[in-house]
Design an enzyme around this catalytic site. Structure first.
Site, PDB file in Angstrom:
ATOM      1  N   LYS A  68       0.843  -1.199   0.000  1.00 43.34           N
ATOM      2  CA  LYS A  68       0.000   0.000   0.000  1.00 43.34           C
ATOM      3  C   LYS A  68       0.882   1.253   0.000  1.00 43.34           C
ATOM      4  O   LYS A  68       0.672   2.175  -0.766  1.00 43.34           O
ATOM      5  CB  LYS A  68      -0.915  -0.044   1.224  1.00 43.34           C
ATOM      6  CG  LYS A  68      -1.834   1.137   1.364  1.00 43.34           C
ATOM      7  CD  LYS A  68      -2.763   0.974   2.551  1.00 43.34           C
ATOM      8  CE  LYS A  68      -3.454   2.299   2.845  1.00 43.34           C
ATOM      9  NZ  LYS A  68      -4.281   2.253   4.057  1.00 43.34           N
ATOM     10  N   GLU A 101      10.586  -4.989   3.986  1.00 49.13           N
ATOM     11  CA  GLU A 101      10.568  -6.400   3.576  1.00 49.13           C
ATOM     12  C   GLU A 101      10.178  -6.527   2.106  1.00 49.13           C
ATOM     13  O   GLU A 101      10.832  -7.217   1.320  1.00 49.13           O
ATOM     14  CB  GLU A 101       9.547  -7.184   4.419  1.00 49.13           C
ATOM     15  CG  GLU A 101       9.921  -7.364   5.874  1.00 49.13           C
ATOM     16  CD  GLU A 101       9.418  -6.242   6.780  1.00 49.13           C
ATOM     17  OE1 GLU A 101       9.195  -5.108   6.280  1.00 49.13           O
ATOM     18  OE2 GLU A 101       9.280  -6.486   7.988  1.00 49.13           O
ATOM     19  N   GLY A 118      -4.661  -1.752   5.374  1.00 48.40           N
ATOM     20  CA  GLY A 118      -3.896  -2.897   4.862  1.00 48.40           C
ATOM     21  C   GLY A 118      -4.527  -4.233   5.213  1.00 48.40           C
ATOM     22  O   GLY A 118      -4.660  -5.119   4.374  1.00 48.40           O
ATOM     23  N   ARG A 119      -4.928  -4.389   6.469  1.00 45.54           N
ATOM     24  CA  ARG A 119      -5.446  -5.701   6.902  1.00 45.54           C
ATOM     25  C   ARG A 119      -6.875  -5.948   6.457  1.00 45.54           C
ATOM     26  O   ARG A 119      -7.449  -6.995   6.761  1.00 45.54           O
ATOM     27  CB  ARG A 119      -5.271  -5.856   8.416  1.00 45.54           C
ATOM     28  CG  ARG A 119      -5.876  -4.745   9.257  1.00 45.54           C
ATOM     29  CD  ARG A 119      -5.386  -4.831  10.703  1.00 45.54           C
ATOM     30  NE  ARG A 119      -5.800  -3.689  11.502  1.00 45.54           N
ATOM     31  CZ  ARG A 119      -5.149  -2.547  11.602  1.00 45.54           C
ATOM     32  NH1 ARG A 119      -4.026  -2.372  10.907  1.00 45.54           N
ATOM     33  NH2 ARG A 119      -5.592  -1.569  12.376  1.00 45.54           N
ATOM     34  N   GLU A 139      -3.827  -6.502  15.294  1.00 43.94           N
ATOM     35  CA  GLU A 139      -3.306  -5.198  14.875  1.00 43.94           C
ATOM     36  C   GLU A 139      -4.391  -4.140  15.043  1.00 43.94           C
ATOM     37  O   GLU A 139      -4.101  -2.964  15.231  1.00 43.94           O
ATOM     38  CB  GLU A 139      -2.812  -5.250  13.412  1.00 43.94           C
ATOM     39  CG  GLU A 139      -1.880  -4.102  13.053  1.00 43.94           C
ATOM     40  CD  GLU A 139      -1.151  -4.290  11.716  1.00 43.94           C
ATOM     41  OE1 GLU A 139       0.021  -4.697  11.705  1.00 43.94           O
ATOM     42  OE2 GLU A 139      -1.769  -4.006  10.672  1.00 43.94           O
ATOM     43  N   HIS A 160      -4.944 -33.059  18.049  1.00 42.41           N
ATOM     44  CA  HIS A 160      -3.786 -33.893  18.383  1.00 42.41           C
ATOM     45  C   HIS A 160      -2.583 -33.034  18.753  1.00 42.41           C
ATOM     46  O   HIS A 160      -1.458 -33.519  18.797  1.00 42.41           O
ATOM     47  CB  HIS A 160      -3.444 -34.801  17.203  1.00 42.41           C
ATOM     48  CG  HIS A 160      -4.574 -35.717  16.853  1.00 42.41           C
ATOM     49  ND1 HIS A 160      -4.737 -36.943  17.430  1.00 42.41           N
ATOM     50  CD2 HIS A 160      -5.634 -35.543  16.024  1.00 42.41           C
ATOM     51  CE1 HIS A 160      -5.837 -37.514  16.948  1.00 42.41           C
ATOM     52  NE2 HIS A 160      -6.397 -36.678  16.097  1.00 42.41           N
ATOM     53  N   LYS A 184      10.210  -0.944  13.760  1.00 45.76           N
ATOM     54  CA  LYS A 184      10.739  -0.648  12.418  1.00 45.76           C
ATOM     55  C   LYS A 184      11.851   0.389  12.516  1.00 45.76           C
ATOM     56  O   LYS A 184      12.905   0.262  11.890  1.00 45.76           O
ATOM     57  CB  LYS A 184       9.632  -0.092  11.522  1.00 45.76           C
ATOM     58  CG  LYS A 184       8.596  -1.098  11.073  1.00 45.76           C
ATOM     59  CD  LYS A 184       7.651  -0.435  10.063  1.00 45.76           C
ATOM     60  CE  LYS A 184       6.389  -1.232   9.844  1.00 45.76           C
ATOM     61  NZ  LYS A 184       5.388  -0.537   9.032  1.00 45.76           N
TER      62      LYS A 184
HETATM   63  O1  F6P Z   1       3.175  -3.881   9.880  1.00 45.90           O
HETATM   64  C1  F6P Z   1       2.425  -2.770   9.634  1.00 45.90           C
HETATM   65  C2  F6P Z   1       1.808  -2.698   8.289  1.00 45.90           C
HETATM   66  O2  F6P Z   1       1.658  -1.355   8.019  1.00 45.90           O
HETATM   67  C3  F6P Z   1       0.486  -3.428   8.168  1.00 45.90           C
HETATM   68  O3  F6P Z   1      -0.566  -2.726   8.715  1.00 45.90           O
HETATM   69  C4  F6P Z   1       0.400  -3.580   6.690  1.00 45.90           C
HETATM   70  O4  F6P Z   1      -0.581  -4.503   6.332  1.00 45.90           O
HETATM   71  C5  F6P Z   1       1.799  -4.041   6.385  1.00 45.90           C
HETATM   72  O5  F6P Z   1       2.611  -3.263   7.262  1.00 45.90           O
HETATM   73  C6  F6P Z   1       2.267  -3.868   4.967  1.00 45.90           C
HETATM   74  O6  F6P Z   1       2.184  -2.554   4.545  1.00 45.90           O
HETATM   75  P1  F6P Z   1       2.318  -2.152   3.019  1.00 45.90           P
HETATM   76  O7  F6P Z   1       1.177  -2.758   2.281  1.00 45.90           O
HETATM   77  O8  F6P Z   1       2.269  -0.650   2.994  1.00 45.90           O
HETATM   78  O9  F6P Z   1       3.618  -2.679   2.510  1.00 45.90           O
END
Ligand code: F6P
Length: 547
Positions: free
Chosen positions: A206, A212, A271-272, A357, A388, A516
């Protein structure tokens, strides 16, 4: 939205007094009331939600509904659907529900109808999916795409991967892969088996600033360009094999992705809660656009239920009130989610982000520290595997763990023998958790096995199950794109309701920022000869790593 401390309401105080009276009630005795199962069951569409095996009476339910009323849930619900800026700390509306509205709907955010723009993006997703699935979209050597790699993390991974797994039965020929962790072994292990000529990368972020995702995207691009070397122009090859989903078109362009290959989204989609947007592109690629659309339609139906049903007949509301009852009165720390279908094996992980979150907050809507418990811990695994693994603790441990059982009347492959065995376990577990086994029953069982009485007396205490463990059962007709969409949406609305009841903001996530920031500082330490000032433990660990 009302910004009052829920514990100061009349209803909360009444619930506290009521709790003292009912906390030791045995659920199984409540079933002396022949109407209980029906009175504590909600039927909606293909869903049956039986919450009768919970430690609540008709009075509990009525007091919980009083709490919802005093916390102005209905008004808040109208604000949520009406596009109000309920995500106040980020100054945004929360409108993922707009993404699943029919084409001819009107949804206004900041005075502007957003549906035409949503429709445009959906058309673009549809068009793109059709060309990739049909094979008319060709890679740099003229071959059709066989593999799709979603690179994203958090909401840009968990929703898509959960749905892609859940709808595996509906998949077409495309293989879908998900790379999320910044762990290089994840990306390299995934790339190992891929053919660059037939692989499409979908970079989902987003913000397009997430460490990452950008690291993995860069590694994937480098891997890809090394393979392309000399066979085609880099720009053209990247354009055929890399698309992005983001709100940040500038950053995507800087990364080198053609603006035509960008699927946009909006800041009013958290995002979620974004799998309904172009973040769901890899879902639509895997199952085809029409299945994706059916999932949206199912979610839209569930939106209608949450928006219009009376609070007492409202699945998300009753699920949320039940959570508050255990979380805040019984002191339950966690809630288990046990889907009795392997297809939903990522559903608990998906809900962990969605729920924790959102509602893992300790500051209320007035900016004050709360003096009560908020977000529950969520965990789970599919049944019967979990039986199990950790069910021992749910049955005989010391903790109270309200558990959701999610199961289907029909299996997808139609193997009745397997399905009846699966569902026999599904029903038996909730029965066992409620009824337990008394000492007398345990003794009788051992006697009938022919054991001598000394051995029986030694063993009996370990064979007793206290029972009275709460469960809520969701029995759904069949796992289809539509019912999956509805299931996810019902949980989304449960999250919203809990946030209202706890007087917290559910749609920001400031708590993920500190880690972060500090990781950036530590990365400087790892990439240089210096180690900046940290606490002694962190310094020692960094030095040990570098040594
Ligand atoms: O870890 C925080 C967060 O902002 C989440 O809320 C989000 O889903 C994720 O990182 C990934 O964010 P982006 O889609 O901006 O890479």
């Amino acid at each position: 939205m009302k910004k009052i401390n829920p514990t100061q309401t009349k209803a909360w105080k009444a619930l506290q007094a009521h709790f003292e009276k009912v906390k030791d009630l045995q659920m199984k005795n409540l079933f002396a009331d022949a109407g209980r199962a029906e009175a504590f069951t909600l039927k909606w569409d293909d869903f049956l939600v039986d919450y009768s095996k919970n430690r609540m009476t008709a009075e509990t339910k009525s007091l919980l509904l009083d709490l919802a009323e005093e916390m102005n849930l209905e008004e808040a619900r109208a604000a949520y659907f009406g596009g109000a800026e309920i995500n106040e700390t980020e100054g945004r509306a929360v409108m993922h529900t707009a993404l699943r509205q029919p084409k001819d709907a009107h949804v206004s955010i900041d005075g502007e109808d957003v549906i035409p723009e949503v429709n445009d993006v959906k058309e673009k997703i549809k068009g793109f999916c059709d060309t990739v699935i049909s094979g008319s979209h060709k890679g740099y050597t003229g071959k059709a795409i066989t593999d799709v790699v979603n690179i994203g993390i958090g909401g840009s991974d968990l929703g898509p991967v959960m749905v892609a797994e859940a709808l595996a039965y509906y998949h077409n020929h495309l293989n879908v892969h998900f790379i999320s962790n910044v762990d290089g072994d994840h990306v390299h292990e995934s790339l190992k088996s891929l053919n660059p000529e037939t692989t499409l990368f979908v970079i989902v972020s987003k913000t397009f600033t997430t460490q990452e995702t950008l690291s993995n995207a860069n590694t994937a691009r480098k891997w890809f360009l090394d393979k392309v070397a000399g066979a085609a122009s880099e720009g053209e090859a990247v354009a055929k094999h890399f698309v992005a989903v983001s709100t940040n078109e500038e950053a995507v362009k800087d990364f080198g992705i053609d603006p035509n290959n960008v699927f946009t989204m909006w800041d009013w989609v958290g995002g979620r809660f974004s799998l309904w947007s172009s973040v769901g592109l890899s879902i639509a690629l895997a199952v085809g656009y029409s299945n994706f659309e059916s999932m949206l339609a199912g979610a839209h139906k569930a939106d209608g239920h949450f928006k219009n049903a009376n609070l007492g007949e409202n699945i998300p509301v009753m699920m949320a009130l039940t959570t508050v009852w255990y979380n805040n009165f019984f002191g339950a720390e966690s809630e288990a989610i046990i889907p009795y279908t392997q297809y939903l094996h990522r559903f608990p992980a998906y809900l962990q982000q969605a729920i924790m979150e959102s509602n893992g907050k300790s500051v209320d809507r007035n900016g004050k520290h709360v003096d009560y418990q908020t977000g529950q811990i969520v965990w789970g695994e599919p049944g019967t595997n979990s039986q199990h693994a950790f069910f021992q603790l749910i049955h005989q441990g010391t903790k109270i763990i309200p558990t959701h059982f999610i199961g289907y009347k029909h299996s997808l492959h139609g193997d009745t023998d397997h399905h009846n065995k699966l569902m026999a376990n599904f029903f038996a577990q909730t029965e066992a958790l409620m009824n337990g086994k008394t000492e007398a029953e345990a003794r009788e069982e051992l006697q009938s096995s022919g054991m001598d009485s000394d051995a029986i007396e030694k063993l009996v205490p370990f064979k007793v199950f206290d029972g009275n463990k709460p469960t809520t059962t969701l029995l759904i007709d069949k796992l289809t794109p539509e019912s999956l969409g509805a299931l996810i949406a019902l949980y989304e609305h449960k999250i919203f309701t809990e946030g209202i009841l706890w007087n917290i903001y559910s749609y920001d996530q400031w708590g993920v920022e500190l880690g972060k920031q500090l990781a950036k500082n530590v990365l400087n330490d790892l990439n240089s000869d210096q180690v900046a000032a940290h606490d002694a433990s962190t310094t020692q660990l960094i030095k040990a790593f570098k040594s």
